[in-house]
Design an enzyme around this catalytic site. Structure first.
Site, PDB file in Angstrom:
ATOM      1  N   GLY A  66      72.137 116.769  86.127  1.00  0.00           N
ATOM      2  CA  GLY A  66      71.681 116.979  84.753  1.00  0.00           C
ATOM      3  C   GLY A  66      71.008 118.316  84.614  1.00  0.00           C
ATOM      4  O   GLY A  66      71.490 119.213  83.928  1.00  0.00           O
ATOM      5  N   ALA A  67      69.855 118.460  85.266  1.00  0.00           N
ATOM      6  CA  ALA A  67      69.145 119.732  85.332  1.00  0.00           C
ATOM      7  C   ALA A  67      68.241 119.669  86.550  1.00  0.00           C
ATOM      8  O   ALA A  67      67.832 118.590  86.978  1.00  0.00           O
ATOM      9  CB  ALA A  67      68.338 119.991  84.065  1.00  0.00           C
ATOM     10  N   MET A  68      67.925 120.831  87.119  1.00  0.00           N
ATOM     11  CA  MET A  68      67.154 120.867  88.354  1.00  0.00           C
ATOM     12  C   MET A  68      66.138 121.992  88.307  1.00  0.00           C
ATOM     13  O   MET A  68      66.469 123.127  87.987  1.00  0.00           O
ATOM     14  CB  MET A  68      68.093 121.043  89.560  1.00  0.00           C
ATOM     15  CG  MET A  68      67.388 121.142  90.884  1.00  0.00           C
ATOM     16  SD  MET A  68      66.424 119.638  91.257  1.00  0.00           S
ATOM     17  CE  MET A  68      65.182 120.327  92.352  1.00  0.00           C
ATOM     18  N   GLU A  69      64.898 121.656  88.685  1.00  0.00           N
ATOM     19  CA  GLU A  69      63.733 122.517  88.504  1.00  0.00           C
ATOM     20  C   GLU A  69      63.528 123.528  89.622  1.00  0.00           C
ATOM     21  O   GLU A  69      62.393 123.826  90.014  1.00  0.00           O
ATOM     22  CB  GLU A  69      62.477 121.653  88.389  1.00  0.00           C
ATOM     23  CG  GLU A  69      62.053 120.912  89.662  1.00  0.00           C
ATOM     24  CD  GLU A  69      62.652 119.529  89.816  1.00  0.00           C
ATOM     25  OE1 GLU A  69      62.131 118.754  90.629  1.00  0.00           O
ATOM     26  OE2 GLU A  69      63.630 119.227  89.100  1.00  0.00           O
ATOM     27  N   ASN A  70      64.579 124.128  90.143  1.00  0.00           N
ATOM     28  CA  ASN A  70      64.424 125.132  91.189  1.00  0.00           C
ATOM     29  C   ASN A  70      63.424 126.207  90.752  1.00  0.00           C
ATOM     30  O   ASN A  70      63.490 126.700  89.629  1.00  0.00           O
ATOM     31  CB  ASN A  70      65.768 125.793  91.481  1.00  0.00           C
ATOM     32  CG  ASN A  70      66.883 124.796  91.651  1.00  0.00           C
ATOM     33  OD1 ASN A  70      66.843 123.954  92.528  1.00  0.00           O
ATOM     34  ND2 ASN A  70      67.879 124.883  90.783  1.00  0.00           N
ATOM     35  N   HIS A  85      60.927 119.443  80.316  1.00  0.00           N
ATOM     36  CA  HIS A  85      60.781 118.673  81.556  1.00  0.00           C
ATOM     37  C   HIS A  85      60.891 119.589  82.778  1.00  0.00           C
ATOM     38  O   HIS A  85      60.019 119.582  83.654  1.00  0.00           O
ATOM     39  CB  HIS A  85      61.854 117.591  81.601  1.00  0.00           C
ATOM     40  CG  HIS A  85      61.816 116.729  82.824  1.00  0.00           C
ATOM     41  ND1 HIS A  85      61.318 115.452  82.810  1.00  0.00           N
ATOM     42  CD2 HIS A  85      62.216 116.958  84.093  1.00  0.00           C
ATOM     43  CE1 HIS A  85      61.410 114.935  84.021  1.00  0.00           C
ATOM     44  NE2 HIS A  85      61.961 115.831  84.817  1.00  0.00           N
ATOM     45  N   GLU A  86      61.953 120.376  82.832  1.00  0.00           N
ATOM     46  CA  GLU A  86      62.152 121.227  84.002  1.00  0.00           C
ATOM     47  C   GLU A  86      61.083 122.313  84.091  1.00  0.00           C
ATOM     48  O   GLU A  86      60.631 122.662  85.188  1.00  0.00           O
ATOM     49  CB  GLU A  86      63.554 121.852  83.967  1.00  0.00           C
ATOM     50  CG  GLU A  86      64.698 120.867  83.837  1.00  0.00           C
ATOM     51  CD  GLU A  86      64.676 119.753  84.866  1.00  0.00           C
ATOM     52  OE1 GLU A  86      64.153 119.966  85.985  1.00  0.00           O
ATOM     53  OE2 GLU A  86      65.166 118.651  84.559  1.00  0.00           O
ATOM     54  N   HIS A  89      57.879 121.159  85.623  1.00  0.00           N
ATOM     55  CA  HIS A  89      57.955 121.071  87.081  1.00  0.00           C
ATOM     56  C   HIS A  89      57.484 122.365  87.764  1.00  0.00           C
ATOM     57  O   HIS A  89      57.122 122.332  88.947  1.00  0.00           O
ATOM     58  CB  HIS A  89      59.392 120.811  87.521  1.00  0.00           C
ATOM     59  CG  HIS A  89      59.764 119.368  87.574  1.00  0.00           C
ATOM     60  ND1 HIS A  89      59.049 118.434  88.288  1.00  0.00           N
ATOM     61  CD2 HIS A  89      60.812 118.696  87.021  1.00  0.00           C
ATOM     62  CE1 HIS A  89      59.632 117.255  88.178  1.00  0.00           C
ATOM     63  NE2 HIS A  89      60.698 117.382  87.407  1.00  0.00           N
ATOM     64  N   GLU A 107      58.188 113.498  89.044  1.00  0.00           N
ATOM     65  CA  GLU A 107      59.077 113.158  87.934  1.00  0.00           C
ATOM     66  C   GLU A 107      58.369 112.433  86.800  1.00  0.00           C
ATOM     67  O   GLU A 107      58.661 112.674  85.635  1.00  0.00           O
ATOM     68  CB  GLU A 107      60.258 112.344  88.454  1.00  0.00           C
ATOM     69  CG  GLU A 107      61.121 113.080  89.463  1.00  0.00           C
ATOM     70  CD  GLU A 107      61.729 114.367  88.900  1.00  0.00           C
ATOM     71  OE1 GLU A 107      61.686 114.583  87.676  1.00  0.00           O
ATOM     72  OE2 GLU A 107      62.254 115.158  89.698  1.00  0.00           O
TER      73      GLU A 107
END
Length: 926
Positions: free
Chosen positions: A262-266, A298-299, A302, A321
């Site tokens: 979906g999406a990733m908080e790198n 949201h991301e 993080h 999360e």
């Protein structure tokens, strides 16, 4: 002991990775070298970095001025490379130099090819254990380090990583280009990121000294303006809320064609599915715009909670999360109150309550040992229950105290690792409240309470007796002695107006005095639906409430209806009483309430009737739906009005969905087909809120010719200049076709990778949940299971649990298949799936007679919107008077040209990232 449960020793600590990678966008292999600066804190002759699907070709260690060559042995079970040296290594600094080769993954973890038609690039997904498939590394959250990237690739490709670009130097022969990036701040390996492809960005915007950009495949970069603008608004909000500046040197966000998470908080480089990042604000639905805003929020949250301060181990995943979920809602609510984000995401909390009502649920804090067990924690309990509990605690403590605790927590653990208890301690000191005991009761034990509320006395002697017990969704569940510290918020109205009283219920039962002037008109024991608990009002209180439904907020009306169904499910109330409340609440025009009624409650009732197969009752249900929604459709019509509020447009979408999907109203269906044809010709020719509904309706009642036309539209849009949501609506909708030959054709397309993964998962999962397609979908899934494990093992536990939607007739086959194919993994999701099948069968059998009688009965002559009566007997034996409809009036709706264009009004919003995506795909086009 399971060898996959191995944890790395802390005697070897990485401090810096210098990574050199040679990888080409069209290649299947990559070559690399990594020089890792280490601290050796105890003598050893062995170093064990993680490495999966990597071939380490050389290992050399420099320590104390000496060079030592290591012998490398791969340990596939533990996913490590055991490097042994000929002598014991002394404590102190050391440098480990490794060369290796790896493979571009065919799945969606590690370094993989993100592809959808002609759209293609390389990208990474490292959470939870994907980094070890890219570089040899110490792949646990505790081992934070700095990273420096040097990436050689094709000369025309653009490269992004976590750090800012320093140089991009072409080779002497022009056959390649090497990109060098600045060293990052300390971070865990699951946050490293790399994308390589034909990328272009929005113009850079600098906010508070931080460069911000949105990236996409070239030609789509202009669709990132909304995301850039919203990120620019979020940055100062977050910096003020945490009182900690953004920690990383830049923030890039990139939309990619296929992305499993979906999406990733790198850190410094957020990777997202295109559809949750890129949009055209001139042609986007209300819900799609909210979804994009919430995922970004949201991301971005993080970057503080997860990236700056990181959990020590994966059993505290909720700390990342749950907080990012709550924080994103809080931020969007502050910046965009017109989105009504708390009302929109309430469905996510409700689904967490459903899961948490099972005996096989798990605590928010859930110990894990193996990579597959880690993936089980990315679920509604971690994201949504965790977020709901934080919302409840925030409401109990107040924003000032809550924020003060967060600020000191951030300052103490910046660039380090923390556990849940660390956060509780800071909140407790800031608020001078027993936060530790409260949080322990919610985080460390499974389940949630049912609060029974009884009215005692009158006038000045009015009291509420409240009692808590664990709620189980099954009838006849064994009682539990669990207790929670429940921050009750009770709203009530008397002759002097509306009041609110708060009480921390830490014991089994309590008597709460109410100051009442005159008569108590109504009382609701979960004000604003902020509490993560269910309530059961005594008959007197429930009758008063049902007579004053319009005094409740939309969130409270939805919560009341949700709890009424839960009481039916566990045998505490008749289904007729629930249907009476359902009918009464359809009188409202709040789009979030009608959306829940259409998307959840009508769907549930229809499934019960279709599984039973009684044609008369099913026809009665469809007429009942038409009676409740025909007048709404007549008032709203199909065509949007210029300048109308977005909430009215979204309400229209839900009403049309009710009249087509559930009422099967022929006039509404025909109009939906007409509007779908217009949308297919030009997606900007109609209201984007309504577009996915008419596309779905035409598919549900479509034939082979319709199917062929949809395939053509989808292929055209993938190849053309359309927004991601305009493309996506013609992918997920293939799940709505119901003719057996068309269902078979859809599965053929799935096996041919015709759809990107995020669409594929939604198609299969939706078909597993719909009675007309459940059996063929299950047969397909059994054959496709190896491909799921190969391509996206992180989604496997959710597929397992989702088979709990299958009917009891398939139970034995489901159990046998999973027992033969899970090999001891995913025990929790498997147990919950079996429990769901059993509970659904019990509810269907117990409610059958009353349900059929309710919808077989003749239509009443009184107004269908009359306030209901209520039957809360444990075992009701006769139905209450049904509210069956008169002939529908949908034919009065008119069709004319509409404004604007696309999106997914029926897509579930909720937490960003992985769990939000799962809820979306598993409930697509409802």
């Amino acid at each position: 002991m399971n060898p996959k449960a191995y944890r790395l020793p802390t005697s070897v600590l990485p401090r810096h990775y210098d990574i050199t990678l040679d990888v080409r966008p069209d290649g299947d292999e990559f070559h690399g070298r990594v020089v890792i600066t280490l601290d050796l804190t105890a003598p050893t002759n062995t170093i064990e970095p993680h490495a999966r699907t990597l071939d380490l070709t050389a290992a050399r260690l420099t320590t104390g001025g000496r060079d030592l060559t290591g012998a490398v042995t791969a340990d596939a079970d533990r996913e490590i490379a055991v490097i042994r040296f000929p002598e014991t290594l002394p404590t102190g600094p050391a440098t480990l130099d490794l060369t290796f080769t790896g493979k571009v993954s065919d799945g969606l973890e590690g370094l993989f090819r993100s592809k959808d038609g002609a759209d293609e690039l390389l990208c990474t997904q490292c959470e939870a254990t994907g980094a070890r498939a890219i570089i040899p590394c110490f792949d646990e959250p505790l081992f934070k380090a700095r990273f420096t990237w040097h990436v050689t690739t094709a000369p025309d490709a653009t490269v992004l990583t976590n750090g800012p670009l320093v140089t991009a130097e072409p080779s002497a022969d022009g056959a390649s280009k090497t990109w060098t990036f600045a060293t990052t701040k300390p971070m865990s390996t699951y946050l490293i990121a790399l994308t390589i492809g034909n990328l272009a960005s929005s113009p850079e915007r600098v906010v508070n000294g931080v460069p911000l950009r949105i990236w996409a495949l070239k030609g789509k970069e202009q669709l990132g303006q909304f995301a850039l603008d919203y990120t620019a608004r979020l940055l100062p909000f977050y910096e003020d809320y945490f009182a900690v500046p953004y920690h990383f040197d830049k923030l890039d966000q990139v939309g990619v064609p296929a992305f499993g998470a979906g999406a990733m908080e790198n850190a410094g480089l957020i990777v997202s599915q295109q559809v949750v990042l890129l949009l055209d604000p001139r042609s986007v639905s209300r819900r799609q715009e909210l979804l994009v805003a919430e995922v970004i929020a949201h991301e971005f949250a993080h970057m503080w909670f997860g990236d700056l301060v990181t959990m020590k181990w994966w059993d505290d995943l909720w700390l990342n999360e749950a907080f990012a979920s709550w924080m994103s809602y809080h931020a969007v609510d502050a910046l965009s109150p017109d989105y009504r984000v708390w009302d929109e995401v309430q469905g996510g909390f409700d689904r967490a309550l459903e899961t948490d009502g099972l005996a096989g649920t798990h605590p928010i804090y859930n110990p894990v040992e193996t990579p597959s067990a880690i993936s089980e924690n990315f679920d509604d309990i971690t994201y949504q229950k965790g977020g709901a509990v934080l919302r409840m605690v925030h409401d109990f403590l107040g924003d000032d105290a809550f924020r003060a605790g967060l600020r000191t927590y951030m300052r103490e653990f910046a660039e380090g690792n923390a556990a849940g208890a660390d956060l509780w301690n800071h909140l407790q000191r800031a608020a001078d409240q027993p936060v530790g005991r409260m949080m322990e009761s919610w985080v460390m034990q499974p389940g949630h309470p049912l609060i029974s509320v009884t009215l005692e006395g009158a006038g000045a002697q009015t009291h509420l007796r409240v009692e808590q017990r664990r709620f189980f969704s099954a009838a006849h569940a064994a009682p539990s002695d669990q207790l929670w510290q429940v921050p009750l918020a009770i709203r009530y109205e008397d002759g002097a107006g509306i009041h609110e009283v708060r009480h921390l219920l830490a014991e089994r039962a309590a008597s709460i005095p109410l100051v009442v002037s005159g008569d108590l008109r109504w009382c609701y024991a979960n004000a604003g639906e902020v509490g993560f608990y269910r309530q059961q009002l005594d008959p007197s209180l429930l009758q008063r409430l049902l007579a004053q439904l319009d005094r409740l907020s939309a969130a409270e009306q939805k919560g009341l209806l949700r709890d009424q169904w839960a009481l039916v499910a566990n045998g505490s109330q008749s289904i007729a009483a629930y249907l009476d409340v359902l009918g009464a609440l359809t009188r409202g025009d709040d789009q979030t309430l009608i959306g829940q009624i259409v998307g959840d409650h009508l769907h549930r009732v229809e499934n019960l009737l279709e599984l039973d197969g009684d044609e008369q009752a099913t026809a009665g249900f469809r007429a009942w739906v038409a009676r409740h929604f025909a007048a709404k459709l007549a008032a709203l019509g199909f065509a949007g009005q210029a300048g109308e509020p977005s909430e009215r447009a979204q309400l229209r979408a839900y009403v049309v969905s009710a009249m087509t999907r559930f009422a099967h109203d022929p006039t509404a269906i025909e109009q939906a087909r007409t509007w779908q044809a217009r949308e297919a010709a030009d997606p900007t020719a109609m209201d984007p809120n309504l577009a996915p509904v008419v596309v779905g309706a035409a598919a549900q009642f479509g034939d082979a010719a319709t199917y062929d036309s949809y395939r053509g539209v989808y292929e055209q849009r993938k190849a053309g200049e359309f927004t991601p949501d305009q493309v996506e609506r013609y992918a997920v909708v293939f799940a709505r076709f119901q003719q057996p030959d068309l269902v078979a054709r859809t599965f053929t397309l799935v096996t041919e990778d015709f759809f990107p993964f995020q669409s594929l998962a939604g198609i299969v999962a939706t078909m597993l949940a719909e009675p007309p397609t459940q059996t063929p979908a299950w047969e397909f899934l059994k054959g496709y299971w190896p491909r799921i494990q190969e391509r996206a093992p992180f989604v496997a536990p959710f597929v397992v649990q989702f088979t709990g939607n299958l009917p009891a007739s398939l139970r034995a086959d489901v159990a046998a298949f999973w027992e033969a194919n899970l090999h001891g993994e995913f025990a929790g999701p498997f147990a919950r799936a079996m429990e769901q099948i059993d509970q659904s069968a019990e509810v269907q059998a117990r409610t059958r007679d009353n349900l059929l009688a309710y919808f077989r009965a003749p239509a009443p002559t009184n107004d269908a919107g009359a306030a209901p009566t209520t039957n809360t007997d444990q075992a009701a034996t006769s139905p209450s008077a049904p509210q069956t409809p008169a002939p529908p009036a949908a034919s009065t709706a008119t069709a004319s040209s509409a404004s604007a264009s696309p999106a997914q009004p029926e897509q579930s919003t909720g937490s960003g990232g992985f769990s939000g995506w799962l809820r979306g795909v598993f409930r697509s086009n409802r």
